[in-house]
Design a protein around this motif. Sequence first.
Motif, PDB file in Angstrom:
ATOM      1  N   THR A 116      28.371   2.721  54.070  1.00  0.00           N
ATOM      2  CA  THR A 116      27.083   2.964  53.817  1.00  0.00           C
ATOM      3  C   THR A 116      26.151   1.714  53.146  1.00  0.00           C
ATOM      4  O   THR A 116      24.809   2.637  52.747  1.00  0.00           O
ATOM      5  CB  THR A 116      26.403   4.494  54.110  1.00  0.00           C
ATOM      6  OG1 THR A 116      27.017   5.222  53.195  1.00  0.00           O
ATOM      7  CG2 THR A 116      26.954   5.250  56.229  1.00  0.00           C
ATOM      8  N   LYS A 117      27.066   1.940  51.857  1.00  0.00           N
ATOM      9  CA  LYS A 117      26.166   0.867  50.690  1.00  0.00           C
ATOM     10  C   LYS A 117      25.606   1.842  49.776  1.00  0.00           C
ATOM     11  O   LYS A 117      24.724   1.354  48.915  1.00  0.00           O
ATOM     12  CB  LYS A 117      25.320   0.056  50.875  1.00  0.00           C
ATOM     13  CG  LYS A 117      25.870  -1.099  51.906  1.00  0.00           C
ATOM     14  CD  LYS A 117      26.134  -2.446  51.916  1.00  0.00           C
ATOM     15  CE  LYS A 117      26.720  -3.339  52.638  1.00  0.00           C
ATOM     16  NZ  LYS A 117      26.295  -4.446  53.246  1.00  0.00           N
ATOM     17  N   ARG A 118      26.077   3.321  49.415  1.00  0.00           N
ATOM     18  CA  ARG A 118      25.060   4.213  49.146  1.00  0.00           C
ATOM     19  C   ARG A 118      25.652   3.874  47.212  1.00  0.00           C
ATOM     20  O   ARG A 118      25.725   4.783  46.331  1.00  0.00           O
ATOM     21  CB  ARG A 118      25.517   5.490  49.463  1.00  0.00           C
ATOM     22  CG  ARG A 118      24.510   5.892  50.801  1.00  0.00           C
ATOM     23  CD  ARG A 118      24.844   7.429  51.185  1.00  0.00           C
ATOM     24  NE  ARG A 118      25.916   7.652  51.597  1.00  0.00           N
ATOM     25  CZ  ARG A 118      26.569   8.432  52.000  1.00  0.00           C
ATOM     26  NH1 ARG A 118      26.058  10.018  51.092  1.00  0.00           N
ATOM     27  NH2 ARG A 118      27.777   8.794  52.628  1.00  0.00           N
ATOM     28  N   LEU A 119      27.112   2.991  47.545  1.00  0.00           N
ATOM     29  CA  LEU A 119      28.015   3.309  46.092  1.00  0.00           C
ATOM     30  C   LEU A 119      28.751   1.899  46.463  1.00  0.00           C
ATOM     31  O   LEU A 119      29.772   1.246  47.623  1.00  0.00           O
ATOM     32  CB  LEU A 119      29.126   4.404  46.453  1.00  0.00           C
ATOM     33  CG  LEU A 119      29.699   4.042  45.189  1.00  0.00           C
ATOM     34  CD1 LEU A 119      29.219   4.332  43.730  1.00  0.00           C
ATOM     35  CD2 LEU A 119      30.485   5.170  45.430  1.00  0.00           C
ATOM     36  N   PHE A 120      28.331   1.099  45.495  1.00  0.00           N
ATOM     37  CA  PHE A 120      30.007  -0.262  45.208  1.00  0.00           C
ATOM     38  C   PHE A 120      30.165   0.107  44.616  1.00  0.00           C
ATOM     39  O   PHE A 120      30.868   1.596  43.380  1.00  0.00           O
ATOM     40  CB  PHE A 120      29.140  -1.203  44.486  1.00  0.00           C
ATOM     41  CG  PHE A 120      28.129  -1.559  44.675  1.00  0.00           C
ATOM     42  CD1 PHE A 120      28.659  -2.497  46.088  1.00  0.00           C
ATOM     43  CD2 PHE A 120      26.587  -2.698  44.436  1.00  0.00           C
ATOM     44  CE1 PHE A 120      26.833  -2.488  47.499  1.00  0.00           C
ATOM     45  CE2 PHE A 120      26.004  -2.771  45.174  1.00  0.00           C
ATOM     46  CZ  PHE A 120      25.924  -3.235  46.230  1.00  0.00           C
TER      47      PHE A 120
END
Length: 206
Positions: A69-73
Amino acid sequence: MRKLKDILNDKDINLPIPEQKKLLRKILLLEREKLFKQSTDVNWGAKQFFRALELLKIPEKQLKEQLATKRLFLACYFPIKFELDIARFAEEYWLFPAVREGKELLWFNYGDGKENYYTNKYGILEKKEEHCFEYNNSMPPMLCFIPGLAASREGYRLGYGGGYYDRFLNMNRNQITAVFCLPSEKFLFDDLPNESTDEKVDLIVW
């Protein structure tokens, strides 16, 4: 924890810091190669990866959800010189670095692990610049597994001398959790020669 004076004598410790680092790199590269060849662990780096997630209190399922969900890389590196192989766990959304001379680190998605790769002059797989992007503070936070040779108890890292990761951490410190995995406690020192441009990591695991 190992003492620096057990590997560098008084004459060596009085050398300029860049020369101390150069000598340490030569010694520790050989030691790591020897340890790798003696190891019976076929999953070189697996223990450290999962230990890092445990210490950071990030369940593997939660990590995958945050990445999707691209809340973290999550950033990693392709191992060279007998480095721990954290990249063995890489999935589509993981990021890997691309080195450009005179520029900061760029990043690209792992994808399927096959498309658009080539080997750079350091012998590391990466992608061309059109497939990369520059990370900045407006983006989601990053969990970054960083390469290198040794660490001090204060959190300073002995890298390979390019300074790319130190500059990257300095520019994005509030957004990045830097993790440095060591093959054994033998590569953790009471002290290491460091310069004003060296940046500390947040977590050291072995």
